[in-house]
Design an enzyme around this catalytic site. Structure first.
Site, short mmCIF file in Angstrom:
data_model
loop_
_atom_site.label_atom_id
_atom_site.label_comp_id
_atom_site.label_asym_id
_atom_site.label_seq_id
_atom_site.Cartn_x
_atom_site.Cartn_y
_atom_site.Cartn_z
N SER A 160 0.85 -1.19 0.00
CA SER A 160 0.00 0.00 0.00
C SER A 160 0.88 1.24 0.00
O SER A 160 2.08 1.15 -0.29
CB SER A 160 -0.92 -0.02 1.22
OG SER A 160 -1.92 0.96 1.11
N ASN A 161 0.34 2.39 0.28
CA ASN A 161 1.12 3.63 0.35
C ASN A 161 0.59 4.52 1.46
O ASN A 161 -0.39 4.18 2.12
CB ASN A 161 1.08 4.34 -1.02
CG ASN A 161 -0.33 4.72 -1.41
OD1 ASN A 161 -0.95 5.57 -0.79
ND2 ASN A 161 -0.86 4.06 -2.44
N ARG A 162 1.26 5.66 1.65
CA ARG A 162 0.98 6.50 2.82
C ARG A 162 -0.19 7.47 2.67
O ARG A 162 -0.40 8.32 3.53
CB ARG A 162 2.23 7.31 3.18
CG ARG A 162 3.37 6.47 3.66
CD ARG A 162 4.52 7.36 4.09
NE ARG A 162 5.70 6.59 4.44
CZ ARG A 162 5.85 5.91 5.58
NH1 ARG A 162 4.92 5.95 6.50
NH2 ARG A 162 6.96 5.24 5.80
#
Ligand code: CTP
Ligand code: CA
Length: 225
Positions: free
Chosen positions: A33-35
């Site tokens: 995933s990402n931030r």
């Protein structure tokens, strides 16, 4: 309060907004995933709703809560987001694609929880569909497609202009993610707005709610012009 009293310059408009990250499963308990926090997309959905739009909000897993007053659908993967955006876009007047969609997903999803038996583990990734490009290529003339460009400073405008053109967008919001106050997970942002007609405008550093409001101001002005 000022915003509640604001002119309803989006009334009658169906606005589709995406926000947040996607999660691409590796096995039953792990994901890539990402931030992204989803705050910018949520601020845009709220601003459009306050200005009279009928909002549909499609979001990945968020750390902030979504208000009950507009239609919200949550998804997990880029594939699910693609499916829903394609489902809702035909009846929308405008798409604002603020989601940080994963560019790749694991080619294989292991069943159950993968054991740590091997010395090293190589994960093969495959590209996800570019939702924005797909949707923009099928849009009707009255529909507006607005994308984001998450870039690191040096090539911010250059890359954003390229994405605007390559993906055939009407407008792109260029976001410098290399600065702490304008990157992921922050409450503030500073962006450049670039339209297909060549209009460019900077929105100075401000809370994301304020930046969202300015983006919609730009859209209204641009539609008039
Ligand atoms: N986007 C999308 N589907 C993807 C990847 C991105 O719809 N699979 C959208 C994002 O929501 C954003 C825009 O495309 O509105 C630009 O995303 P960005 O990550 O800045 O650019 P990419 O085209 O993915 O290129 P790169 O990550 O290499 O900069
Ligand atoms: Ca990307």
């Amino acid at each position: 309060l000022e915003r509640l009293m604001a002119p309803k310059d989006f009334s009658g408009q169906k606005v589709l907004v995406t926000a947040g990250p996607t999660r691409e499963p590796l096995d039953a308990v792990r994901y890539l995933s990402n931030r992204s926090s989803g705050k910018m997309g949520l601020a845009l959905a709220k601003a459009a709703w306050l200005r009279g739009a009928e909002v549909t909000f499609i979001h990945g897993p968020l750390s902030v809560s979504v208000p009950p007053y507009f239609k919200a659908v949550s998804v997990e993967t880029a594939g699910e987001m693609a499916e829903l955006v394609k489902k809702y876009f035909p009846e929308a007047d405008m798409l604002i694609m603020a989601a940080a969609v994963a560019d790749y997903r694991p080619k294989q999803v292991f069943p159950g929880k993968q054991k740590k038996a091997q010395k090293s583990l190589t994960i093969e990734l495959e590209p996800t569909e570019d939702i924005l490009a797909t949707v923009a290529s099928s849009k009707k003339p009255h529909q507006l497609v607005i994308g984001f460009a998450a870039e690191e400073s040096e090539k911010l405008l250059e890359e954003a202009r390229r994405k605007l053109k390559d993906k055939k967008l009407d407008l792109i919001v260029a976001n410098d993610i290399s600065r702490p106050e304008t990157g992921f997970e922050t409450d503030t942002n500073e962006v450049w707005l670039i339209s297909a007609s060549g209009k460019e405008e900077k929105v100075a550093l401000a809370p994301k709610e304020e930046v969202a409001w300015r983006i919609l101001d730009f859209v209204v002005e641009w539609l008039k012009g």
